[in-house]
Scaffold this motif. Sequence first.
Motif, PDB file in Angstrom:
ATOM      1  N   ASP A 380      47.776  43.320   3.353  1.00 58.31           N
ATOM      2  CA  ASP A 380      48.364  43.685   4.642  1.00 58.31           C
ATOM      3  C   ASP A 380      47.505  44.778   5.256  1.00 58.31           C
ATOM      4  O   ASP A 380      47.441  45.904   4.729  1.00 58.31           O
ATOM      5  N   ILE A 659      60.984  45.334   5.704  1.00 59.96           N
ATOM      6  CA  ILE A 659      59.556  45.216   6.038  1.00 59.96           C
ATOM      7  C   ILE A 659      59.115  46.263   7.051  1.00 59.96           C
ATOM      8  O   ILE A 659      58.058  46.132   7.666  1.00 59.96           O
ATOM      9  N   THR A 669      54.496  42.563  12.786  1.00 62.35           N
ATOM     10  CA  THR A 669      54.315  41.154  12.455  1.00 62.35           C
ATOM     11  C   THR A 669      52.828  40.827  12.424  1.00 62.35           C
ATOM     12  O   THR A 669      52.003  41.494  13.057  1.00 62.35           O
ATOM     13  N   ASN A 684      54.239  35.911  10.786  1.00 61.34           N
ATOM     14  CA  ASN A 684      55.031  36.118   9.579  1.00 61.34           C
ATOM     15  C   ASN A 684      55.266  37.599   9.351  1.00 61.34           C
ATOM     16  O   ASN A 684      54.559  38.446   9.869  1.00 61.34           O
ATOM     17  N   ASN A 685      56.281  37.873   8.549  1.00 58.40           N
ATOM     18  CA  ASN A 685      56.707  39.253   8.249  1.00 58.40           C
ATOM     19  C   ASN A 685      56.941  40.125   9.483  1.00 58.40           C
ATOM     20  O   ASN A 685      56.338  41.170   9.624  1.00 58.40           O
ATOM     21  N   PRO A 686      57.878  39.749  10.360  1.00 59.71           N
ATOM     22  CA  PRO A 686      58.738  38.565  10.281  1.00 59.71           C
ATOM     23  C   PRO A 686      58.145  37.390  11.053  1.00 59.71           C
ATOM     24  O   PRO A 686      57.240  37.576  11.871  1.00 59.71           O
ATOM     25  N   ASN A 687      58.690  36.211  10.776  1.00 62.46           N
ATOM     26  CA  ASN A 687      58.331  35.035  11.561  1.00 62.46           C
ATOM     27  C   ASN A 687      59.140  35.067  12.853  1.00 62.46           C
ATOM     28  O   ASN A 687      60.298  34.672  12.895  1.00 62.46           O
TER      29      ASN A 687
END
Length: 943
Positions: A380, A659, A669, A684-687
């Motif tokens: 990340d 997250i 994200t 993603n992370n979040p979607n």
Amino acid sequence: MQKKLFLLDAMALIYRAYYALIRSPRITSKGRNTNAQFGFTNTLFDLINKEKPTHLAVCFDTHAPTERHTDFADYKANRQEAPEDLLDSIPDIKKIIEGFNIPVVELDGYEADDVIGTVAWQACAKGYDVYMVTPDKDYGQLLTQPCIYIYKPGSFGNDSEILTAEKICTKWDIKRVDQVIDMLGLMGDAVDNIPGIAGVGEKTAAKLLKEYDTLENILANADNIKGALGEKIRNGKEAAIMSKKLATIITNVPVEFHEEDYRLKEWNKDALVEVFTELEFKTLGKRILGDEFNAFNAAPQSVQTDLFGNSVATKTPIAKKEAAPVITGEESVGLLTEHNIHNTPHKYELVQGKEAIEQFVQALLQQPEICFDTETTHIDANEAELVGLSFSFKKAEGYYVPCPADQNETRAILALFAPVFDSETINWVGQNLKYDMLVLKWYGVSIKGKIFDTMLAHYLIEPEGRRSMDLLSAQYLRYEPVHIEELIGKKGKTQGTMRDVEIEKVKEYAAEDADITLQLKHAFEPLLAAREVERVFNEVENPLVRVLTDMEFEGVKIDVNFLNDYSKLLETEAKKCEENVYAQAGVRFNLASPKQLGEVLFEILKIDPKAKKTKTGQYATGEDVLQKLAANNPIVADILGFRELTKLKSTYVDALPQIINSKTGRVHTSYAQAVAVTGRLSSNNPNLQNIPIRSDRGREIRKAFVPRDENHVLISADYSQIELRIVAAISGDPNMCDAFKQGKDIHTATAAKVYNVAEADVTKEMRYKAKSVNFGIIYGQGAFGLADNLGIPRSEAKEIIDNYKKEFVGITSYMDDTIKFAQANGYVETLMGRKRWLKDINSSNFTVRGYAERNAINSPIQGTAADMIKLAMIKIHNEMKKGTWKSKMILQVHDELVFDAVKEEVDDLKKLIIKNMTTAMVLPNDVPVEAEVGAGENWLEAH
């Protein structure tokens, strides 16, 4: 030890494997579809590992006609042509079987099930437990001996299943397994075009057999069976007799079960290496063969040149059969790699110390093009720390600059590189550059020059391909890079682990990354030109990298208190729905278990006498099934409510706080540019794309997305019916174009045309149906789909679609012309030139071809919409960068953009957003582009 014989129905398993991956096919570097080979190999290997058979054989059909074809000319006549890719897979699969040293049994004049039935009975008589590996229901008739079973391999996440005679009888609702052929004689089998008795289905057949025991006895008593059923039986007597004969598996085929021939033996690993290498089963090959799998020595030799022009022996690439040209470069030979760091001349140097770095910086400033990569502590980018920087500006050369754990010292090193990063004349090359640029941004560093992202280049060259650097290196350079697992012992960049690796090893790994990526850039440039996708690469994808980097860096604030409160509310409401279900069912059970739910709904409550079962034998309880039953069954509404509430709680409400970035207190994200084949962004992370908006409960989640402080508000800007505007523009349909030009409600205008009424007389129901047609038709929806979607008779749906096509002839022409273009050229494209390649567009298999045709129609529409919003993002971002704006663009979801806006900038920012969204792309035929904008204290209010 009990001897266990497994007999595989090859073609049934091959078909199953091929279609299991139809929506996400495995395509090799040479354009070959390997769905069937991959799925079959997985099934075979898993079966050997899990079930530990002592004996095994694979049985095939042959092309020779059988007695069934002689008896009934139309036997299997309704089967469509097998997909070309499936037929092409059979020689490979036979090579794989041969590599496992497993016998192939086939005999002209007989089908595989006849061979399997014969061998099964012979082996059973010799004391074997026999498992017939097939999803075919007809095999149930063979389970007359207690030592014979059907083994159904697992699929779609479900475990494998062993069917006994008892289970077969329960499934068919019969007393004995030999009645399976009586069932098939009565009801027929549409798959094999066995007619049966017209009008007799499974339940009627089972009922008749309960009373009369056999087909022959039913026919003998036909005169005693009253009403229409008796007449059907009398009229269908000959068809029933023929059908039973066709469905009967022959068990006296002239084949012999010689035990030693079927015994599992040592594998021919060289043969497996060769075929796995040809098929590019790199991960699967290593899973099966372990370290013995070597993709360097499998194929025949031919003379080519290495990376440096020297004559070398290389592997001959496999030939490819294509429906349309797939350009991957002549040098692309998939996993047939020849080179690695140990056999390829290279110069990879370590650059350490202030003086050495300053000299290196001066050398970099002389370069027009530099490939750049970061080594970090985390996958990340928002959580990562720099471990080192790698550079390359000449093939086979690379330089690595390590960064210490002390972040102040790292910042000092980065300051030395400021003249290079600030240069506007340098072209920066990288693989997934957004990651590296985001890492640098956390250190206050931005790259000023132009960029070239090799991942994005490959995405446009091969939208449906895989694109890890390891794979691309093997595919285009015949080079296998050092794997990170060799350094840290596991996949991925894990916190701190790269710092533990010996610096010389990191240097080799990191410098090689930069070197190989630079070479990929040079391989991709001519392919971008050959595919004619340079424009979308240069004007859309590359510039968007900077936009997404800034957006991901900013993130969005989350109202944790709201989510905590909402979580409690959802839990309370879910519990209420759950108790309502139990009360109505009269029994408590695991509501989250589809199996138990199906038994309650369809066996205890019997809410649908026509309830269907899945391939695993349990009742289908998916949302689509339950929605159709909800209107007349209150319990179903509570079940759907429970599902929605628990999913919202676990997937979003409880997950979002987990997250939040510890450094910023915001959610960041991650946007993926190179995933969706249509060009759409995913996240993603979040979607963000999946956050529900169709239900009130789902929309509430948007309240959790809030401005950063009281001096900011959120602005949401959304394109208005953009896909339909694009349909109108591309098709040039006069009715639809005029409706948009006149600012009409497009669904009302459509309904008026379809129902031949004045727009003022269009009812809410008419508009709803017209809306379904407007959106459905561009996704290839036909009368069946529309009827199912609207809950109306198919005849009415057909009439609506026929009227639609008559009134909007331009759209019908667009669909026909687009398919013809795709068939002639092998691709379709957006207005910006983004291409989607459709290798199955000319397939003789109508299922496969139909899927390609639907993609042909839809891809230019979705892809143009994707290009448009990306262009808008770039224009808005650039204009905001030029000014003194304090507001930030932070989110993109489908056709919507979200901004964290300073309150005093809101009015001007709205104008800037609308201007750039509506002018990002001019549509043909003067179709106007419109966008709507709103502001609020949270995302829901702004939208």
